[in-house]
Write a protein that holds these residues in place. Structure first.
Motif, PDB file in Angstrom:
ATOM      1  N   THR A 125       7.265  -1.457   3.040  1.00 57.78           N
ATOM      2  CA  THR A 125       6.652  -0.776   1.910  1.00 57.78           C
ATOM      3  C   THR A 125       7.005   0.702   2.005  1.00 57.78           C
ATOM      4  N   GLN A 126       7.468   1.259   0.904  1.00 56.66           N
ATOM      5  CA  GLN A 126       7.985   2.628   0.910  1.00 56.66           C
ATOM      6  C   GLN A 126       6.841   3.639   0.852  1.00 56.66           C
ATOM      7  N   LEU A 128      -2.146   1.579   4.306  1.00 56.30           N
ATOM      8  CA  LEU A 128      -1.264   0.420   4.276  1.00 56.30           C
ATOM      9  C   LEU A 128      -2.030  -0.799   4.768  1.00 56.30           C
ATOM     10  N   SER A 129      -1.715  -1.942   4.186  1.00 59.96           N
ATOM     11  CA  SER A 129      -2.293  -3.215   4.608  1.00 59.96           C
ATOM     12  C   SER A 129      -1.177  -4.175   4.972  1.00 59.96           C
ATOM     13  N   GLY A 186       0.769  -1.235   0.000  1.00 57.97           N
ATOM     14  CA  GLY A 186       0.000   0.000   0.000  1.00 57.97           C
ATOM     15  C   GLY A 186       0.796   1.279   0.000  1.00 57.97           C
ATOM     16  N   GLY A 187       2.113   1.169   0.065  1.00 53.18           N
ATOM     17  CA  GLY A 187       2.927   2.368   0.038  1.00 53.18           C
ATOM     18  C   GLY A 187       2.913   3.035  -1.328  1.00 53.18           C
ATOM     19  N   GLU A 225      -4.427   3.558   8.254  1.00 52.90           N
ATOM     20  CA  GLU A 225      -4.960   4.647   7.470  1.00 52.90           C
ATOM     21  C   GLU A 225      -4.177   5.899   7.825  1.00 52.90           C
ATOM     22  N   MET A 226      -3.559   6.500   6.831  1.00 49.85           N
ATOM     23  CA  MET A 226      -2.693   7.658   7.063  1.00 49.85           C
ATOM     24  C   MET A 226      -3.265   8.854   6.314  1.00 49.85           C
ATOM     25  N   ASN A 227      -3.642   9.875   7.049  1.00 49.93           N
ATOM     26  CA  ASN A 227      -4.209  11.097   6.469  1.00 49.93           C
ATOM     27  C   ASN A 227      -3.306  12.287   6.799  1.00 49.93           C
TER      28      ASN A 227
END
Length: 121
Positions: free
Chosen positions: A115-116, A19-20, A7-8, A80-82
């Motif tokens: 993951t980047q 991301l997962s 997910g990156g 979850e990144m906001n």
């Protein structure tokens, strides 16, 4: 025990990513699991963790912006990144350990590949 993060990607400041981390080989709801990150030249750090008792930890700098969740039926956790900021750029890893009660990398013995995440305009 296997974990695989995904997910990156590249996102502009203020953007969002999810991301997962797909897991297998252990009962997810009996283990602590979390997200960690490492930026170039820096030590790895805990971003967010869920402990076996369902308590949740967030690093201060991500509180209110990041949300960790766990889907036991799918054996998957999410981040979850906001409102992403350039300083969130790093390789993100998911990791697990049965006994961990801190969100510190040294407490976790099982790691997935990273993951980047790059936050840049």
């Amino acid at each position: 025990v296997q974990l695989q993060a995904s997910g990156g990607g590249l996102v502009q400041p203020g953007g969002s990513l999810r991301l997962s981390c797909a897991t297998s080989g252990f009962p997810l709801d009996d283990y602590a699991i979390g997200w960690f990150r490492q930026a170039p030249g820096k030590d790895p750090e805990g971003v967010s963790c869920i402990y076996y008792d369902e308590n949740v930890y967030y690093k201060d700098s991500v509180k209110g912006r990041f949300t960790i969740s766990r889907d036991n039926a799918k054996n998957t956790i999410y981040l979850e990144m906001n409102s992403l900021k350039p300083e969130d750029s790093a390789v993100y890893y998911c990791a697990t350990d049965q006994r961990a009660m801190m969100c510190h990398p040294k407490r976790y013995n099982y790691w997935g590949q990273g993951t980047q995440v790059t936050v840049s305009s």
